[in-house]
Motif scaffolding. Structure first.
Motif, mmCIF file in Angstrom:
data_model
loop_
_atom_site.group_PDB
_atom_site.id
_atom_site.type_symbol
_atom_site.label_atom_id
_atom_site.label_comp_id
_atom_site.label_asym_id
_atom_site.label_seq_id
_atom_site.Cartn_x
_atom_site.Cartn_y
_atom_site.Cartn_z
ATOM 1 N N GLN A 37 32.685 4.474 28.733
ATOM 2 C CA GLN A 37 32.584 3.426 27.719
ATOM 3 C C GLN A 37 32.189 3.977 26.343
ATOM 4 N N VAL A 38 32.567 3.209 25.314
ATOM 5 C CA VAL A 38 32.187 3.521 23.936
ATOM 6 C C VAL A 38 31.639 2.251 23.303
ATOM 7 N N GLU A 39 30.403 2.322 22.828
ATOM 8 C CA GLU A 39 29.787 1.170 22.172
ATOM 9 C C GLU A 39 29.079 1.642 20.903
ATOM 10 N N LYS A 40 28.669 0.690 20.074
ATOM 11 C CA LYS A 40 27.945 1.066 18.852
ATOM 12 C C LYS A 40 26.657 1.810 19.181
ATOM 13 N N LYS A 41 26.004 1.425 20.283
ATOM 14 C CA LYS A 41 24.812 2.120 20.751
ATOM 15 C C LYS A 41 24.973 2.457 22.228
ATOM 16 N N SER A 49 27.722 6.500 22.385
ATOM 17 C CA SER A 49 27.646 5.725 21.141
ATOM 18 C C SER A 49 28.814 6.101 20.228
ATOM 19 N N LEU A 50 29.202 5.153 19.410
ATOM 20 C CA LEU A 50 30.307 5.368 18.482
ATOM 21 C C LEU A 50 29.999 6.524 17.534
ATOM 22 N N ASP A 51 28.758 6.614 17.108
ATOM 23 C CA ASP A 51 28.354 7.690 16.195
ATOM 24 C C ASP A 51 28.476 9.053 16.869
ATOM 25 N N ASN A 52 27.993 9.167 18.115
ATOM 26 C CA ASN A 52 28.082 10.436 18.836
ATOM 27 C C ASN A 52 29.529 10.828 19.106
ATOM 28 N N LEU A 53 30.338 9.838 19.485
ATOM 29 C CA LEU A 53 31.736 10.142 19.771
ATOM 30 C C LEU A 53 32.446 10.651 18.529
ATOM 31 N N GLU A 54 32.155 10.046 17.387
ATOM 32 C CA GLU A 54 32.786 10.514 16.153
ATOM 33 C C GLU A 54 32.349 11.939 15.820
ATOM 34 N N LYS A 55 31.083 12.260 16.020
ATOM 35 C CA LYS A 55 30.621 13.630 15.787
ATOM 36 C C LYS A 55 31.360 14.611 16.698
ATOM 37 N N PHE A 93 39.674 0.029 23.798
ATOM 38 C CA PHE A 93 40.718 -0.580 22.964
ATOM 39 C C PHE A 93 40.193 -0.891 21.566
ATOM 40 N N ASP A 94 38.931 -1.311 21.496
ATOM 41 C CA ASP A 94 38.342 -1.700 20.214
ATOM 42 C C ASP A 94 38.038 -0.505 19.313
ATOM 43 N N HIS A 95 37.591 0.595 19.896
ATOM 44 C CA HIS A 95 37.055 1.687 19.078
ATOM 45 C C HIS A 95 37.906 2.958 19.022
ATOM 46 N N LEU A 96 38.673 3.243 20.057
ATOM 47 C CA LEU A 96 39.360 4.533 20.111
ATOM 48 C C LEU A 96 40.535 4.681 19.140
ATOM 49 N N PRO A 97 41.376 3.647 18.958
ATOM 50 C CA PRO A 97 42.562 3.867 18.110
ATOM 51 C C PRO A 97 42.250 4.430 16.728
ATOM 52 N N LEU A 98 41.282 3.870 16.035
ATOM 53 C CA LEU A 98 40.967 4.346 14.688
ATOM 54 C C LEU A 98 40.408 5.767 14.706
ATOM 55 N N LEU A 99 39.554 6.072 15.684
ATOM 56 C CA LEU A 99 38.966 7.409 15.757
ATOM 57 C C LEU A 99 40.006 8.467 16.093
ATOM 58 N N ASP A 235 23.816 10.328 26.485
ATOM 59 C CA ASP A 235 22.716 10.899 25.703
ATOM 60 C C ASP A 235 22.955 12.360 25.317
ATOM 61 N N ASP A 236 24.166 12.850 25.469
ATOM 62 C CA ASP A 236 24.466 14.236 25.085
ATOM 63 C C ASP A 236 24.385 14.390 23.565
ATOM 64 N N SER A 237 23.577 15.318 23.121
ATOM 65 C CA SER A 237 23.529 15.641 21.696
ATOM 66 C C SER A 237 24.773 16.441 21.335
ATOM 67 N N ILE A 238 25.021 16.619 20.045
ATOM 68 C CA ILE A 238 26.174 17.404 19.631
ATOM 69 C C ILE A 238 26.006 18.861 20.064
ATOM 70 N N GLU A 239 24.755 19.335 20.111
ATOM 71 C CA GLU A 239 24.511 20.707 20.569
ATOM 72 C C GLU A 239 24.861 20.848 22.051
ATOM 73 N N LYS A 240 24.476 19.858 22.844
ATOM 74 C CA LYS A 240 24.799 19.885 24.277
ATOM 75 C C LYS A 240 26.312 19.787 24.479
ATOM 76 N N PHE A 241 26.950 18.973 23.672
ATOM 77 C CA PHE A 241 28.405 18.838 23.738
ATOM 78 C C PHE A 241 29.080 20.191 23.487
ATOM 79 N N LYS A 242 28.619 20.905 22.468
ATOM 80 C CA LYS A 242 29.199 22.211 22.156
ATOM 81 C C LYS A 242 29.023 23.186 23.313
#
Length: 253
Positions: A37-41, A49-55, A93-99, A235-242
């Motif tokens: 799932q992708v949500e604002k939080k 979160s939408l912010d983390n996914l964009e990062k 459907f709501d968040h992925l197309p634009l990203l 809860d993965d940080s961008i560092e953990k993602f990398k």
């Protein structure tokens, strides 16, 4: 001398276990990411979160990862990555197309058709009309069974019937899809004999690839029905993602 040999063997083990040798052969290195799932939080481990996914998407774009569909899998490229989402949640459907358009990335959505027909745990799900509206330049639809049950608990006959239903329902709703399967809960028959019969069922149905979890980077070409995905948590940080892009999932982080 014994200590040096021991340390050398540990180094070789780590090199092979985490498939770091694939950095020397980048065209054979395939990363498959798993989201839900992708949500604002983020509210749980399955919701990014939408912010983390964009990062994360920005990092993939900035580092020149080659985003693929499974239909592109045999085209050799450096830094190949397949981004996948399970279950068909409405927030995809709501968040992925634009990203995806913003960062020129592609995503594969695995659809369990019963969830679309009947819902799932009060989560808003996409409709078949929503799925048809997804831009094929950025989305590939694939299979996640019909009833979304642990395949280890089903007979080969029941598995075949269920996957046939998954495909027939998508066909009925005029949805283009690829014959790629994500195992519900990442599970498939464990015993060698059962696994062989299971893979024969997949071959009979014309399934091209199937993905488990595994949390490892793939050497490709490899076993087409045992491709590993790396689980990206809420809860993965961008560092953990990398780090996951390099090592897969480490118990240390």
């Amino acid at each position: 001398m014994t200590l040096y040999l021991f340390l050398f063997l540990i180094f070789v083990f780590l090199l092979l276990y985490f498939r770091l040798h694939l950095f020397l052969f980048p065209k054979n290195r395939l990363i498959i990411l798993m989201y839900h799932q992708v949500e604002k939080k983020s509210t749980d481990s399955l919701t990014v979160s939408l912010d983390n996914l964009e990062k994360q998407f920005k990092y993939l774009k900035d580092k020149n990862y080659s985003s693929k569909f499974f239909s592109d899998i045999n085209i050799p490229t450096k830094k190949s990555i397949i981004i996948t989402f399970d279950d068909g949640y409405k927030n995809n459907f709501d968040h992925l197309p634009l990203l995806l358009e913003k960062y020129n990335l592609k995503a594969v959505i695995f659809i369990p058709t019963k969830f679309i027909q009947e819902g799932y745990n009060n989560h808003p799900m996409m409709t078949f009309d929503d799925i048809r509206k997804l831009d094929p330049n950025y989305f590939e639809i694939a299979l996640h069974t019909h009833i979304h049950e642990n395949l280890r608990t089903l007979s080969p006959e029941a598995i075949e019937k269920d996957l046939e239903a998954n495909m027939q329902i998508l066909n009925h709703h005029h949805i283009n899809y690829k014959k790629v399967l994500a195992y519900p809960y990442g599970k498939y028959p464990k015993r060698k004999k059962d696994r062989k019969i299971f893979f024969m069922v997949l071959e009979k149905l014309g399934i091209d690839f199937a993905v488990r979890i595994g949390n490892r980077v793939n050497y490709y070409p490899s076993k087409k029905y045992e491709l590993c995905r790396i689980d990206i948590k809420g809860d993965d940080s961008i560092e953990k993602f990398k780090l996951k892009l390099i090592f897969g999932k480490l118990k240390l982080f």
